[in-house]
Design a protein around this motif. Structure first.
Motif, PDB file in Angstrom:
ATOM      1  N   ASN A  83      -9.210 -18.508  56.513  1.00 16.67           N
ATOM      2  CA  ASN A  83      -9.761 -19.786  56.059  1.00 16.67           C
ATOM      3  C   ASN A  83      -9.352 -20.101  54.619  1.00 16.67           C
ATOM      4  O   ASN A  83      -9.719 -19.391  53.693  1.00 16.67           O
ATOM      5  CB  ASN A  83     -11.287 -19.728  56.186  1.00 16.67           C
ATOM      6  N   HIS A  84      -8.582 -21.179  54.434  1.00 20.74           N
ATOM      7  CA  HIS A  84      -8.073 -21.457  53.089  1.00 20.74           C
ATOM      8  C   HIS A  84      -9.160 -21.983  52.162  1.00 20.74           C
ATOM      9  O   HIS A  84      -9.125 -21.756  50.952  1.00 20.74           O
ATOM     10  CB  HIS A  84      -6.885 -22.429  53.144  1.00 20.74           C
ATOM     11  N   GLU A  85     -10.153 -22.682  52.705  1.00 18.11           N
ATOM     12  CA  GLU A  85     -11.248 -23.155  51.867  1.00 18.11           C
ATOM     13  C   GLU A  85     -12.082 -21.977  51.374  1.00 18.11           C
ATOM     14  O   GLU A  85     -12.489 -21.929  50.206  1.00 18.11           O
ATOM     15  CB  GLU A  85     -12.108 -24.152  52.632  1.00 18.11           C
ATOM     16  N   GLY A  86     -12.343 -21.018  52.254  1.00 21.62           N
ATOM     17  CA  GLY A  86     -13.066 -19.819  51.853  1.00 21.62           C
ATOM     18  C   GLY A  86     -12.281 -19.013  50.835  1.00 21.62           C
ATOM     19  O   GLY A  86     -12.854 -18.444  49.903  1.00 21.62           O
ATOM     20  N   ALA A  87     -10.948 -18.972  51.005  1.00 22.34           N
ATOM     21  CA  ALA A  87     -10.099 -18.242  50.054  1.00 22.34           C
ATOM     22  C   ALA A  87     -10.182 -18.853  48.668  1.00 22.34           C
ATOM     23  O   ALA A  87     -10.248 -18.135  47.662  1.00 22.34           O
ATOM     24  CB  ALA A  87      -8.653 -18.237  50.549  1.00 22.34           C
ATOM     25  N   MET A  88     -10.179 -20.173  48.592  1.00 23.01           N
ATOM     26  CA  MET A  88     -10.286 -20.828  47.285  1.00 23.01           C
ATOM     27  C   MET A  88     -11.647 -20.556  46.648  1.00 23.01           C
ATOM     28  O   MET A  88     -11.750 -20.426  45.434  1.00 23.01           O
ATOM     29  CB  MET A  88     -10.019 -22.323  47.421  1.00 23.01           C
ATOM     30  N   ARG A  89     -12.666 -20.438  47.486  1.00 26.08           N
ATOM     31  CA  ARG A  89     -14.001 -20.122  46.956  1.00 26.08           C
ATOM     32  C   ARG A  89     -14.039 -18.698  46.390  1.00 26.08           C
ATOM     33  O   ARG A  89     -14.631 -18.457  45.334  1.00 26.08           O
ATOM     34  CB  ARG A  89     -15.049 -20.312  48.050  1.00 26.08           C
ATOM     35  N   LYS A 108      -1.259  -5.231  53.565  1.00 19.88           N
ATOM     36  CA  LYS A 108      -0.754  -6.601  53.566  1.00 19.88           C
ATOM     37  C   LYS A 108      -1.746  -7.573  52.936  1.00 19.88           C
ATOM     38  O   LYS A 108      -2.958  -7.398  53.014  1.00 19.88           O
ATOM     39  CB  LYS A 108      -0.465  -7.044  55.006  1.00 19.88           C
ATOM     40  N   ALA A 109      -1.187  -8.583  52.304  1.00 17.98           N
ATOM     41  CA  ALA A 109      -1.949  -9.743  51.837  1.00 17.98           C
ATOM     42  C   ALA A 109      -1.184 -10.957  52.336  1.00 17.98           C
ATOM     43  O   ALA A 109      -0.239 -11.410  51.702  1.00 17.98           O
ATOM     44  CB  ALA A 109      -2.080  -9.758  50.317  1.00 17.98           C
ATOM     45  N   TYR A 110      -1.569 -11.434  53.497  1.00 14.58           N
ATOM     46  CA  TYR A 110      -0.882 -12.555  54.123  1.00 14.58           C
ATOM     47  C   TYR A 110      -1.656 -13.840  53.888  1.00 14.58           C
ATOM     48  O   TYR A 110      -2.884 -13.841  53.761  1.00 14.58           O
ATOM     49  CB  TYR A 110      -0.739 -12.340  55.632  1.00 14.58           C
ATOM     50  N   SER A 111      -0.913 -14.942  53.846  1.00 13.40           N
ATOM     51  CA  SER A 111      -1.526 -16.260  53.828  1.00 13.40           C
ATOM     52  C   SER A 111      -2.520 -16.395  52.677  1.00 13.40           C
ATOM     53  O   SER A 111      -2.170 -16.157  51.521  1.00 13.40           O
ATOM     54  CB  SER A 111      -2.199 -16.505  55.186  1.00 13.40           C
ATOM     55  N   SER A 112      -3.767 -16.761  52.975  1.00 10.60           N
ATOM     56  CA  SER A 112      -4.760 -16.985  51.918  1.00 10.60           C
ATOM     57  C   SER A 112      -5.111 -15.711  51.158  1.00 10.60           C
ATOM     58  O   SER A 112      -5.542 -15.770  50.007  1.00 10.60           O
ATOM     59  CB  SER A 112      -6.027 -17.600  52.516  1.00 10.60           C
ATOM     60  N   ALA A 113      -4.912 -14.536  51.781  1.00  8.14           N
ATOM     61  CA  ALA A 113      -5.183 -13.277  51.070  1.00  8.14           C
ATOM     62  C   ALA A 113      -4.197 -13.090  49.923  1.00  8.14           C
ATOM     63  O   ALA A 113      -4.542 -12.519  48.882  1.00  8.14           O
ATOM     64  CB  ALA A 113      -5.103 -12.097  52.033  1.00  8.14           C
ATOM     65  N   ALA A 114      -2.958 -13.573  50.093  1.00  8.62           N
ATOM     66  CA  ALA A 114      -1.970 -13.504  49.011  1.00  8.62           C
ATOM     67  C   ALA A 114      -2.412 -14.369  47.837  1.00  8.62           C
ATOM     68  O   ALA A 114      -2.201 -14.018  46.672  1.00  8.62           O
ATOM     69  CB  ALA A 114      -0.602 -13.954  49.520  1.00  8.62           C
ATOM     70  N   PHE A 115      -3.031 -15.512  48.148  1.00 11.93           N
ATOM     71  CA  PHE A 115      -3.551 -16.392  47.106  1.00 11.93           C
ATOM     72  C   PHE A 115      -4.720 -15.722  46.379  1.00 11.93           C
ATOM     73  O   PHE A 115      -4.789 -15.738  45.146  1.00 11.93           O
ATOM     74  CB  PHE A 115      -3.987 -17.714  47.734  1.00 11.93           C
ATOM     75  N   ILE A 116      -5.636 -15.122  47.125  1.00 11.98           N
ATOM     76  CA  ILE A 116      -6.794 -14.459  46.522  1.00 11.98           C
ATOM     77  C   ILE A 116      -6.351 -13.371  45.559  1.00 11.98           C
ATOM     78  O   ILE A 116      -6.927 -13.201  44.474  1.00 11.98           O
ATOM     79  CB  ILE A 116      -7.712 -13.871  47.613  1.00 11.98           C
ATOM     80  N   MET A 117      -5.322 -12.626  45.933  1.00 11.59           N
ATOM     81  CA  MET A 117      -4.846 -11.529  45.097  1.00 11.59           C
ATOM     82  C   MET A 117      -4.478 -12.016  43.701  1.00 11.59           C
ATOM     83  O   MET A 117      -4.637 -11.294  42.713  1.00 11.59           O
ATOM     84  CB  MET A 117      -3.643 -10.860  45.770  1.00 11.59           C
ATOM     85  N   GLN A 118      -4.012 -13.250  43.600  1.00  6.63           N
ATOM     86  CA  GLN A 118      -3.600 -13.778  42.298  1.00  6.63           C
ATOM     87  C   GLN A 118      -4.794 -14.137  41.417  1.00  6.63           C
ATOM     88  O   GLN A 118      -4.626 -14.435  40.234  1.00  6.63           O
ATOM     89  CB  GLN A 118      -2.692 -14.999  42.489  1.00  6.63           C
ATOM     90  N   GLY A 119      -5.992 -14.103  41.959  1.00  6.70           N
ATOM     91  CA  GLY A 119      -7.184 -14.364  41.164  1.00  6.70           C
ATOM     92  C   GLY A 119      -7.770 -13.127  40.512  1.00  6.70           C
ATOM     93  O   GLY A 119      -8.697 -13.231  39.700  1.00  6.70           O
TER      94      GLY A 119
END
Length: 211
Positions: A83-89, A108-119
């Motif tokens: 869920n990309h909205e949950g990932a942004m949260r 692995k950090a795929y998709s939204s998990a890759a985005f979360i890792m950058q936070g």
């Protein structure tokens, strides 16, 4: 992202002290920092990030931050994303809490998990870990009946597309800001659905250390 050039070393996974993240340097290295983790201060997430999992992770991060804002929170990731909205949260929560977050990528950090890792405050990846970047998506399952209002359905799809464009823009802005890569480079990763192994991710500024 702007390409980050690190000082040369005898091995691509050996960092000079000058280019280490301060938390890694104070701990005596990335491996030593990971070994300081405690189960009570560790958040695990894997598989698919559905809405309920995202809500639970956000709640846990706030709880640990309220307990002690000075001690790091370790977040261990092996996830297909979701869920990309949950990932942004989750991403926003990592930026909001006072406690530093130590992201440890195992697998692995795929998709939204890759985005979360950058936070994460510090981003550490195992040598065989990998990222997969792609544009945020929405899989519609509309219930269509003889009475379905096509205008309403079309308006709903347009709203979802607008939301996806917003999510993509935020992905590009945040990943670019954190890694230093040009926004055009990040958009290329999303469009090409790029897989990136940990050593390359370190060179690109997507990880602070590889162990």
């Amino acid at each position: 992202y702007i390409q980050i050039v690190h000082p040369k070393s005898s091995s691509p996974n050996v960092e000079t002290e000058a280019c280490m993240h301060p938390l890694i340097r104070r701990a005596g290295g990335a491996r030593a920092l990971i070994h300081k983790s405690r189960p009570a201060r560790t958040v695990w997430f894997g598989d698919d990030l559905l809405q309920a999992e995202c809500d639970a992770i956000v709640l846990k991060l706030h709880e640990l931050d309220d307990q002690c804002s000075e001690e790091p929170i370790w977040v261990r990731i092996n996830s297909n994303g979701g869920n990309h909205e949950g990932a942004m949260r989750i991403f926003d929560t990592l930026r909001l809490i006072r406690a530093p977050s130590i992201g440890v990528l195992l697998g692995k950090a795929y998709s939204s998990a890759a985005f979360i890792m950058q936070g994460m405050t510090v981003r550490i990846g195992a040598k065989n870990a990998r990222f997969h970047f792609h544009n945020p998506t929405y899989e519609p399952r509309p219930l269509i009946t003889p009475d379905t209002n096509l205008k309403v359905l079309t308006a709903s799809f347009r709203a979802h597309i607008k939301n996806l464009n917003f999510a993509r823009r935020r992905y590009v802005e945040e990943i670019s800001s954190r890694s230093g890569l040009r926004p055009s480079k990040v958009r290329g990763f999303l469009l090409d659905e790029r897989f990136i192994l940990a050593p390359e991710a370190k060179r690109l500024g997507l990880l602070d250390a590889v162990i």
